[in-house]
Design an enzyme around this catalytic site. Sequence first.
Site, short mmCIF file in Angstrom:
data_model
loop_
_atom_site.label_atom_id
_atom_site.label_comp_id
_atom_site.label_asym_id
_atom_site.label_seq_id
_atom_site.Cartn_x
_atom_site.Cartn_y
_atom_site.Cartn_z
N LYS A 1 0.81 -1.22 0.00
CA LYS A 1 0.00 0.00 0.00
C LYS A 1 0.84 1.26 0.00
O LYS A 1 0.45 2.28 -0.57
CB LYS A 1 -0.97 -0.03 1.18
CG LYS A 1 -2.04 -1.12 0.97
CD LYS A 1 -2.77 -1.47 2.24
CE LYS A 1 -3.66 -0.34 2.72
NZ LYS A 1 -4.47 -0.76 3.88
N LYS B 1 -0.36 2.60 9.26
CA LYS B 1 -0.99 1.50 8.52
C LYS B 1 0.08 0.52 8.04
O LYS B 1 1.20 0.92 7.72
CB LYS B 1 -1.78 2.05 7.33
CG LYS B 1 -2.93 2.96 7.76
CD LYS B 1 -3.47 3.79 6.62
CE LYS B 1 -4.54 3.06 5.84
NZ LYS B 1 -5.22 3.99 4.89
N GLY C 1 -8.45 -4.36 7.48
CA GLY C 1 -8.48 -3.46 8.63
C GLY C 1 -7.46 -3.80 9.70
O GLY C 1 -7.47 -3.21 10.78
N GLU D 1 -0.11 8.30 7.57
CA GLU D 1 -0.79 9.38 6.85
C GLU D 1 -1.71 10.15 7.80
O GLU D 1 -1.99 9.69 8.91
CB GLU D 1 -1.57 8.85 5.63
CG GLU D 1 -2.75 7.99 5.97
CD GLU D 1 -3.38 7.29 4.75
OE1 GLU D 1 -2.74 7.17 3.69
OE2 GLU D 1 -4.53 6.85 4.90
N LYS E 1 -16.60 -3.44 5.99
CA LYS E 1 -17.84 -2.89 5.43
C LYS E 1 -19.06 -3.70 5.83
O LYS E 1 -19.00 -4.93 5.88
CB LYS E 1 -17.73 -2.85 3.91
CG LYS E 1 -16.61 -1.95 3.43
CD LYS E 1 -16.24 -2.25 1.98
CE LYS E 1 -14.98 -1.47 1.60
NZ LYS E 1 -14.40 -1.94 0.34
N GLU F 1 -10.00 2.67 -3.95
CA GLU F 1 -10.68 3.13 -2.74
C GLU F 1 -10.18 4.52 -2.35
O GLU F 1 -8.96 4.78 -2.34
CB GLU F 1 -10.41 2.16 -1.58
CG GLU F 1 -11.02 0.78 -1.82
CD GLU F 1 -11.03 -0.09 -0.58
OE1 GLU F 1 -11.93 -0.95 -0.49
OE2 GLU F 1 -10.16 0.08 0.30
N GLU G 1 -6.28 2.93 -1.36
CA GLU G 1 -5.64 1.71 -1.87
C GLU G 1 -6.41 1.18 -3.07
O GLU G 1 -7.53 1.61 -3.33
CB GLU G 1 -5.59 0.62 -0.78
CG GLU G 1 -6.92 0.08 -0.38
CD GLU G 1 -6.82 -1.21 0.42
OE1 GLU G 1 -5.81 -1.94 0.30
OE2 GLU G 1 -7.76 -1.51 1.17
N ARG H 1 -9.11 -7.14 -7.47
CA ARG H 1 -9.95 -8.35 -7.55
C ARG H 1 -11.41 -7.93 -7.63
O ARG H 1 -11.72 -6.76 -7.51
CB ARG H 1 -9.74 -9.18 -6.28
CG ARG H 1 -10.00 -8.32 -5.04
CD ARG H 1 -9.99 -9.08 -3.75
NE ARG H 1 -9.82 -8.22 -2.60
CZ ARG H 1 -10.77 -7.51 -2.03
NH1 ARG H 1 -11.99 -7.52 -2.52
NH2 ARG H 1 -10.52 -6.75 -0.98
N VAL I 1 -16.65 -7.95 -2.73
CA VAL I 1 -17.89 -8.43 -2.14
C VAL I 1 -19.08 -7.60 -2.65
O VAL I 1 -20.12 -8.13 -3.01
CB VAL I 1 -17.82 -8.34 -0.59
CG1 VAL I 1 -19.15 -8.73 0.04
CG2 VAL I 1 -16.69 -9.20 -0.05
P1 ADP Z 1 -7.57 -2.30 4.66
O1 ADP Z 1 -6.71 -2.54 3.47
O2 ADP Z 1 -7.06 -3.01 5.88
O3 ADP Z 1 -9.02 -2.51 4.40
P2 ADP Z 1 -7.78 0.57 4.20
O4 ADP Z 1 -6.56 1.36 3.93
O5 ADP Z 1 -8.63 0.19 3.02
O6 ADP Z 1 -7.38 -0.76 5.02
O7 ADP Z 1 -8.68 1.32 5.27
C1 ADP Z 1 -9.83 0.71 5.79
C2 ADP Z 1 -10.67 1.73 6.52
O8 ADP Z 1 -9.89 2.37 7.55
C3 ADP Z 1 -11.20 2.87 5.68
O9 ADP Z 1 -12.38 2.54 4.99
C4 ADP Z 1 -11.42 3.94 6.74
O10 ADP Z 1 -12.62 3.68 7.45
C5 ADP Z 1 -10.26 3.73 7.69
N1 ADP Z 1 -9.11 4.60 7.34
C6 ADP Z 1 -8.02 4.25 6.64
N2 ADP Z 1 -7.18 5.30 6.51
C7 ADP Z 1 -7.73 6.34 7.13
C8 ADP Z 1 -7.37 7.73 7.33
N3 ADP Z 1 -6.23 8.23 6.85
N4 ADP Z 1 -8.22 8.52 8.02
C9 ADP Z 1 -9.39 8.02 8.51
N5 ADP Z 1 -9.78 6.75 8.37
C10 ADP Z 1 -8.98 5.90 7.68
#
Ligand code: ADP
Length: 444
Positions: free
Chosen positions: A116, A158, A165, A200, A237, A275, A287, A291, A294
């Site tokens: 990522k 992250k 998540g 971030e 989700k 996303e 990210e 694929r 869901v």
């Molecule tokens: P994963 O790959 O584990 O699903 P994501 O990067 O897609 O992680 O983030 C999943 C969720 O985490 C997002 O939908 C959001 O709710 C929260 N999130 C991620 N980054 C941020 C951020 N910078 N600020 C606020 N919420 C975040």
Amino acid sequence: MFRKVLIANRGEIALRIIWACKELGIKTVAVHSDVDIDSLHVRFADENICIGPAPSRDSYLNITNLIAAAEISNVDGIHPGYGFLSESAEFAQVCQACNITFIGPSPQTIALMGNKAEAKKTMKAAGVPILPGSDGPVATVDEAKAIAAEVGYPIILKASAGGGGKGMRVVNSEGEMELAFQMAGSEAASAFGNGDLYLEKYLEAPRHIEIQILGDQFGNVIHLFERECSIQRRHQKLIEESPSPALTPMLRAEMGDTAVKGAQAVGYATVGTMEFLYDKDRFYFMEMNTRIQVEHPVTENVTGVDLVKAQIMAAAGEKMQWKQKDIKLTGHSMECRINAEDPHRFTPSPGRITTFHSPGGPGVRVDTAAYAGYFVSPHYDSLLAKLIVRGNTRKDSILRMKRSLESFVVEGIKTNISMHLKIMEDEDFQAGRLSTRFMDRFTN
Ligand code: ADP
């Protein structure tokens, strides 16, 4: 076109892929662990092969067993579904080496987007807006502190290899950084075998809005508008919808064009999702999922495009039959993820289903592999069914979802149907006032 496809997955998505293959005249091979012998994907595929015992690492994640099954059944394609090996560059690579088409991106694209921190860099270079933060992984706590001081607290740590998540930590002040850095790092290392973290800006209550992408092997890339997925619990989700109540036509077009630009920058040639976090009329790349997702049915409902068939056709080397202008957004669609879990404590609720009555009628689609008598195994994800509705407007969808939830009867195990009903009745939800923090009030 493919002759025969092996589906390296289980549950509703395995069935969804079988339906698509049948409509394309492709034979199917189901694989299953020994506890999944009575699963519907096993029953409805043309052939089936047991690939090992219940734990995923011994069956659905076992590349050697999957390839052996593919060789024995003489398939020319493997569809990975979502989860399991769907974003494994190694699996895609092994398929390629065995002359079997992996129905997804190239191993190189999976690897690039699977990291990522690297994906963010790549998208930034392509002109896609990203949240301020580290340029790639941060090596030490001191480096994290220095960047956080520049970006301003709160920030989020992250996992570079993250997903589902896991390995994320919000840090509100410098005093919290050291512990958070250690915790997130070790969580990432144990979950993903890679402890790298990036950092971030943390947005307090953004929306999660993603863009569906479709590409082919001739360099064509289009988008199929957005899905809003702000209703989440622990970053997972629960409800998705399209269109998002937040977007104006102008912003929708801007996000779509930006996502296409990002996908083109990596030569994207299949289905995928970009996303974004959306806050105060601005959006930031988070990210890319390489694929089928869901929540793909809500996009199918508002565009009329069968995404799984489109994905298979793209992998078979067929030219895309649509130009961007052919894709129109009509009506509204919403999906509730019905999980086998306690609606209050959110703990999994495995066991035998005694009664299963799924809703129907106009505008209702249920994607599920469950039935009365089916045993919900504790070994796998708790997703039991996807209840998807479509209506002319968002209000129609909500009313249709409500009546569908009310007539969805599952007995023998617990489900979160009652929680979804509460959300449908919530004033803020009905008014489209959503954010990723929406579920806080239901869980505290
Ligand atoms: P994963 O790959 O584990 O699903 P994501 O990067 O897609 O992680 O983030 C999943 C969720 O985490 C997002 O939908 C959001 O709710 C929260 N999130 C991620 N980054 C941020 C951020 N910078 N600020 C606020 N919420 C975040």
